[in-house]
Every structure is written in C-alpha cells, then in structure tokens.
Design a protein around this motif. Structure first.
Motif, PDB file in Angstrom:
ATOM      1  N   THR A 212       0.894  -1.176   0.015  1.00 34.68           N
ATOM      2  CA  THR A 212      -0.026   0.145  -0.172  1.00 34.68           C
ATOM      3  C   THR A 212       0.801   1.338  -0.035  1.00 34.68           C
ATOM      4  O   THR A 212       0.356   2.285   0.410  1.00 34.68           O
ATOM      5  N   LEU A 213       2.017   1.130  -0.052  1.00 34.11           N
ATOM      6  CA  LEU A 213       2.914   2.254  -0.308  1.00 34.11           C
ATOM      7  C   LEU A 213       4.185   1.737  -1.429  1.00 34.11           C
ATOM      8  O   LEU A 213       5.068   1.108  -1.046  1.00 34.11           O
ATOM      9  N   ASN A 214       4.301   2.698  -2.545  1.00 33.22           N
ATOM     10  CA  ASN A 214       5.116   2.274  -3.451  1.00 33.22           C
ATOM     11  C   ASN A 214       6.523   3.239  -3.330  1.00 33.22           C
ATOM     12  O   ASN A 214       6.135   4.569  -3.502  1.00 33.22           O
ATOM     13  N   ASN A 215       7.545   2.854  -2.704  1.00 34.20           N
ATOM     14  CA  ASN A 215       8.470   3.659  -2.634  1.00 34.20           C
ATOM     15  C   ASN A 215       9.586   3.297  -3.892  1.00 34.20           C
ATOM     16  O   ASN A 215      10.506   2.467  -3.825  1.00 34.20           O
ATOM     17  N   PRO A 216       9.674   4.300  -4.813  1.00 34.73           N
ATOM     18  CA  PRO A 216      10.666   4.093  -5.689  1.00 34.73           C
ATOM     19  C   PRO A 216      12.091   4.187  -5.264  1.00 34.73           C
ATOM     20  O   PRO A 216      12.438   4.888  -4.744  1.00 34.73           O
ATOM     21  N   HIS A 217      12.902   3.221  -6.032  1.00 35.90           N
ATOM     22  CA  HIS A 217      14.256   3.255  -6.091  1.00 35.90           C
ATOM     23  C   HIS A 217      14.781   4.006  -7.280  1.00 35.90           C
ATOM     24  O   HIS A 217      14.804   3.110  -8.182  1.00 35.90           O
ATOM     25  N   LEU A 218      15.593   4.851  -7.180  1.00 40.62           N
ATOM     26  CA  LEU A 218      15.810   5.840  -5.887  1.00 40.62           C
ATOM     27  C   LEU A 218      15.766   7.334  -6.525  1.00 40.62           C
ATOM     28  O   LEU A 218      15.742   7.397  -7.809  1.00 40.62           O
ATOM     29  N   SER A 219      16.065   8.381  -5.647  1.00 42.85           N
ATOM     30  CA  SER A 219      16.197   9.721  -6.417  1.00 42.85           C
ATOM     31  C   SER A 219      17.415  10.222  -5.822  1.00 42.85           C
ATOM     32  O   SER A 219      17.721  10.518  -4.468  1.00 42.85           O
ATOM     33  N   LEU A 220      18.238  10.606  -6.730  1.00 45.49           N
ATOM     34  CA  LEU A 220      19.804  11.200  -6.392  1.00 45.49           C
ATOM     35  C   LEU A 220      19.730  12.588  -6.751  1.00 45.49           C
ATOM     36  O   LEU A 220      19.124  13.201  -7.756  1.00 45.49           O
ATOM     37  N   TYR A 221      20.480  13.161  -5.852  1.00 41.29           N
ATOM     38  CA  TYR A 221      20.630  14.502  -5.844  1.00 41.29           C
ATOM     39  C   TYR A 221      21.529  14.777  -6.895  1.00 41.29           C
ATOM     40  O   TYR A 221      21.489  15.861  -7.545  1.00 41.29           O
ATOM     41  N   SER A 222      22.547  13.994  -7.379  1.00 43.48           N
ATOM     42  CA  SER A 222      23.458  14.045  -8.396  1.00 43.48           C
ATOM     43  C   SER A 222      23.815  12.749  -9.011  1.00 43.48           C
ATOM     44  O   SER A 222      23.809  11.578  -8.276  1.00 43.48           O
ATOM     45  N   MET A 223      24.055  12.821 -10.210  1.00 42.61           N
ATOM     46  CA  MET A 223      24.170  11.434 -10.898  1.00 42.61           C
ATOM     47  C   MET A 223      25.806  11.407 -11.392  1.00 42.61           C
ATOM     48  O   MET A 223      26.054  10.509 -12.349  1.00 42.61           O
ATOM     49  N   ARG A 224      26.471  12.458 -10.586  1.00 51.85           N
ATOM     50  CA  ARG A 224      28.133  12.298 -11.367  1.00 51.85           C
ATOM     51  C   ARG A 224      28.776  10.848 -10.755  1.00 51.85           C
ATOM     52  O   ARG A 224      28.441  10.488  -9.918  1.00 51.85           O
ATOM     53  N   GLY A 225      29.659  10.699 -11.621  1.00 50.54           N
ATOM     54  CA  GLY A 225      30.540   9.537 -11.272  1.00 50.54           C
ATOM     55  C   GLY A 225      29.757   8.258 -11.139  1.00 50.54           C
ATOM     56  O   GLY A 225      28.911   7.842 -12.280  1.00 50.54           O
ATOM     57  N   GLU A 226      30.146   7.297 -10.165  1.00 52.20           N
ATOM     58  CA  GLU A 226      29.323   6.201 -10.088  1.00 52.20           C
ATOM     59  C   GLU A 226      28.038   6.259  -9.532  1.00 52.20           C
ATOM     60  O   GLU A 226      27.125   5.101  -9.683  1.00 52.20           O
ATOM     61  N   ARG A 227      27.340   7.442  -9.517  1.00 51.40           N
ATOM     62  CA  ARG A 227      26.094   7.537  -8.805  1.00 51.40           C
ATOM     63  C   ARG A 227      25.265   6.898  -9.888  1.00 51.40           C
ATOM     64  O   ARG A 227      23.980   6.409  -9.658  1.00 51.40           O
ATOM     65  N   LYS A 228      25.520   7.062 -11.325  1.00 58.08           N
ATOM     66  CA  LYS A 228      24.499   7.093 -12.303  1.00 58.08           C
ATOM     67  C   LYS A 228      24.331   5.182 -12.415  1.00 58.08           C
ATOM     68  O   LYS A 228      23.609   4.671 -13.177  1.00 58.08           O
ATOM     69  N   ARG A 229      25.409   4.499 -11.680  1.00 60.40           N
ATOM     70  CA  ARG A 229      25.085   3.148 -12.092  1.00 60.40           C
ATOM     71  C   ARG A 229      25.004   2.513 -10.471  1.00 60.40           C
ATOM     72  O   ARG A 229      25.017   1.270 -10.375  1.00 60.40           O
ATOM     73  N   ASP A 230      24.403   3.082  -9.697  1.00 59.54           N
ATOM     74  CA  ASP A 230      24.185   2.866  -8.012  1.00 59.54           C
ATOM     75  C   ASP A 230      22.571   2.216  -8.397  1.00 59.54           C
ATOM     76  O   ASP A 230      21.543   2.549  -7.889  1.00 59.54           O
ATOM     77  N   TYR A 231      22.650   1.002  -8.905  1.00 62.36           N
ATOM     78  CA  TYR A 231      21.384   0.260  -8.866  1.00 62.36           C
ATOM     79  C   TYR A 231      20.259   1.018  -9.268  1.00 62.36           C
ATOM     80  O   TYR A 231      19.192   1.010  -8.326  1.00 62.36           O
TER      81      TYR A 231
END
Length: 401
Positions: A212-231
């Motif tokens: 009853t609560l859909n929690n999307p993975h995920l919301s990144l403040y920044s996608m710099r570097g490895e962040r864009k590949r963080d699952y």
C-alpha cells in the motif's frame, strides 16, 4: 546482536541527524529508512567457510532462554550429530530473538521518541533459506517498525524466486498488527531505461499482493561519477521523462490511499514454516531447506492461482504475549483463529518437520471447535525441534498428498 554496537550506531547516525535536522522530524523528515540490516554478511568468506552469527555474551543469553549450555552442542549446528534438530531450532530462534531485541526494538523506540517513523526493509527476505542465513526470520522484526517494508529488485517477476512469500509475509504482519501501510522499495536494479509501463506492471503486481506504499528506488541529488550506476533506476529530475512522472506517482498515490482504508478480510492462514527451516539448516548444506522452499512456493502459488487470498502466521508473533497473539474464538459462522486484528476460518500447515508447542495447542483447540485444518505432506512430527510426546497434528487434520 551486540546492544552496545547498536547503541554506537544510533549515536553516530541517528543522533547526528537529530542535531542537524531534528527540528524537521515528523514534518519534512517523516521517518528513517533502514536498508538491509542482517545478522552477518554472507560474502565470499561465509560461502567458503561455514559460519554462524555470534556475539560475546550469546552463550549466557542462550542459556538463560533455553536452560542449557550451547557450547558443548555447537557441532550440531554444522553436522547431523546428537540432537541436532533441537539444537538448531533453539539456536536460530534465539538468534532471531536477540536480533529483534538488540537492533529492531531499540531503533524503533528511538524513532518513536523522536517523532519519526521507522521504516525500510531487512536483508534477504525472499526465502526460508535466505532468511535463516541472513536475518533469522523476517516477520518478527515488523512489530518494531511503524511502516514495515520489503525490497523488490529487477524488472521481472519470478514465480519460484520467493517474491510471493516476501510480499505476503509483509501483508500478513501489517494486517495482523494493525500497521497503517505496507511499503515496497521498488524498481532497484531495473535499469535507467525502465519504462512507465514496466513500473506500473511491477507496482500493480505488488499492490495485488498487499502493498500500500510504493517507494521508488531511488532519487539521486546528483548522478555524477558512479552514482549513475547505483542500482538504477533513478527516479528524479535528471530523467528526460521527469515531467511525465505524475502519471505514475499520482496513480499510486490514489491506489495507496484506497487500499489503506477499511478492514481486510482473509479467510486462510498458512503456518509459516521458518521453524522447520531452522531445524534443518546447516551452513554449507542447503538442500533440505531448498526443498521446503519449493514446497512452500508451490502451495502459495497454488492458492493464488485458485484466487484464494491468504496470510502467513509467524509462530513467534502468535505466542501468548506476542505482538499478534493468537486465540480460538467462536463466531456466528463457526470457529475462527484470531491472529492479532485478523480472523481466519481455515488453517493450512505446509510441508515441514516441526511446529512450535503453542501452534500445536492452537491447532488442537481450533480443530476441536470444528475449525478446518489442512496439512500437506510431509507433515511435521517434532515440537520445538524435539520428538513429540504426542502427535504434532490433531487427529481431525485433513492430510493432503
């Protein structure tokens, strides 16, 4: 398993949050999300060298709970020697109790004292085997959480990968404990190119099972570097489709509200066989528990295909004084097995080797009152992992081959 370590964890993280943004607790900061706590990390070392969770004072804790010294019996956790069924059942149940007492309850209490919801999910909730290895059992942790949750990884639904068990464990506890929402961390490991259609497909599947609560993975403040590949998927302003995100977000807002209203009616209770998994599991030899998992999957999927909704009954939660204490009651439509805030008219015992003594008592009372109890072979013959002084299942149980 070490309360001092958990206290140090709270001091270094949660207390730091309180100093920085404590004035926003309960408002802009509604809660704290725990992600995949576990008894031990089962990385490469645990796969090559059989290992079990441990902490310094565990022998004394175990003896106080079980009335005997665990240390002379440690080989029974790794080998089929001596009274290994009894020792394994006692050990894994006690480890689970210690995990709940040392981690889940203090974290939940800290959050409550600071006007926060304790939410998130535990590691490896997906099968009997993974729960025994990583967390002992999933359901006993949910009473400590204000918004209990699970994880759903990938862009697929595997019928026999334990995902049905994962959701239904959560749905069962949320309804039995009267929690207001069942959370699912969704879309992790689904890729940056996962479409709105796929998000709705996975979300609807989870909601049909009780989320009853859909929690999307995920919301990144920044996608710099490895962040864009963080699952990924990253569900935030960096995406070109972000202006269209309300198509999905508003839909699940409405669906979450609607499905959180009223009282669920579920007639079937399946006794959770995690006790049998504890009794059979030994590090480095998973075949016996794998068989239990396959049998449980077959049962749960069979009920779904027959359009029969069901809940799972955790034996620890159902005990006297437990968070979802169970009792047999009489109603106008016949006897019921009440578990917390839910009432069931049919009980199913899945294939297994043991039941808790309290569960045996409940089944005897329920069947004597005329309640329907079904059991699937092979039926449990042990009580609390021990040879039973009387049959673990009452004579009135209908055994299904």
């Amino acid at each position: 398993l070490n309360p001092d370590a958990v206290r140090a964890f709270l001091d270094s993280t949660h207390e730091a949050y309180a100093r920085s943004v404590g004035e926003d607790f309960g408002d802009a900061v509604p809660g704290i999300f725990t992600d995949e706590p576990g008894l031990m990390y089962r990385g490469l070392g645990a796969r090559t060298q059989p290992a079990i969770p441990w902490t310094d004072d565990f022998p004394a804790y175990f003896q106080a709970r079980n009335g005997y010294d665990l240390r002379p019996h440690l080989p029974a956790l790794f080998f089929d020697a001596g009274e290994f069924h009894r020792v394994r059942y006692d050990y894994w149940r006690t480890v689970t109790e210690r995990f709940v007492e040392s981690y889940s309850q203090p974290v939940g209490e800290w959050c409550a004292a600071h006007n926060l919801d304790y939410t998130g999910h535990y590691n490896a909730e997906d099968s009997l085997l993974s729960q025994a290895q990583w967390i002992g059992a999933a359901m006993p942790h949910y009473p400590a959480m204000h918004v209990p949750g699970i994880d759903k990884l990938g862009r697929q639904i595997n019928a026999h990968a334990g995902t049905v068990l994962t959701v239904k464990q959560l749905d069962s506890a949320v309804c039995q404990l009267g929690k207001r929402r069942a959370l699912c961390e969704n879309y992790g490991c689904s890729g940056q190119d996962f479409s709105h259609t796929g998000r709705k497909w996975l979300g609807d599947w989870a909601y049909a099972l009780g989320i009853t609560l859909n929690n999307p993975h995920l919301s990144l403040y920044s996608m710099r570097g490895e962040r864009k590949r963080d699952y990924p998927q990253n569900v935030f302003y960096q995406q070109p489709w972000w202006p269209e995100n309300p198509l999905i977000a508003d839909y699940y807002t409405r669906l979450s509200y609607v499905l959180s209203q009223g009282q669920r009616v579920v007639d079937i209770l399946v006794i959770h066989p995690i006790g049998s998994a504890w009794t059979l599991y030994r590090p480095g030899a998973s075949y016996a528990v794998d068989r239990l998992d396959r049998a449980l999957d077959d049962l749960l999927l069979g009920l779904m295909r027959a359009q029969r909704d069901f809940h799972l009954g955790d034996e620890m939660l159902m005990e006297p004084g437990g968070a979802a204490e169970a009792r047999v009651t009489a109603g106008g439509q016949g006897p019921r097995l009440d578990v917390g805030e839910m009432a069931y008219r049919t009980v199913i015992v899945p294939p297994g080797v043991t039941l808790a003594r309290n569960t045996v008592r409940l089944l005897e009372e329920f069947s004597a009152a005329g309640g329907v109890v079904l059991a699937l072979e092979p039926c449990p013959t042990l009580i609390d992992g021990r040879p039973a002084d009387h049959p673990a299942l009452p004579d009135a149980v209908r055994v299904v081959d």
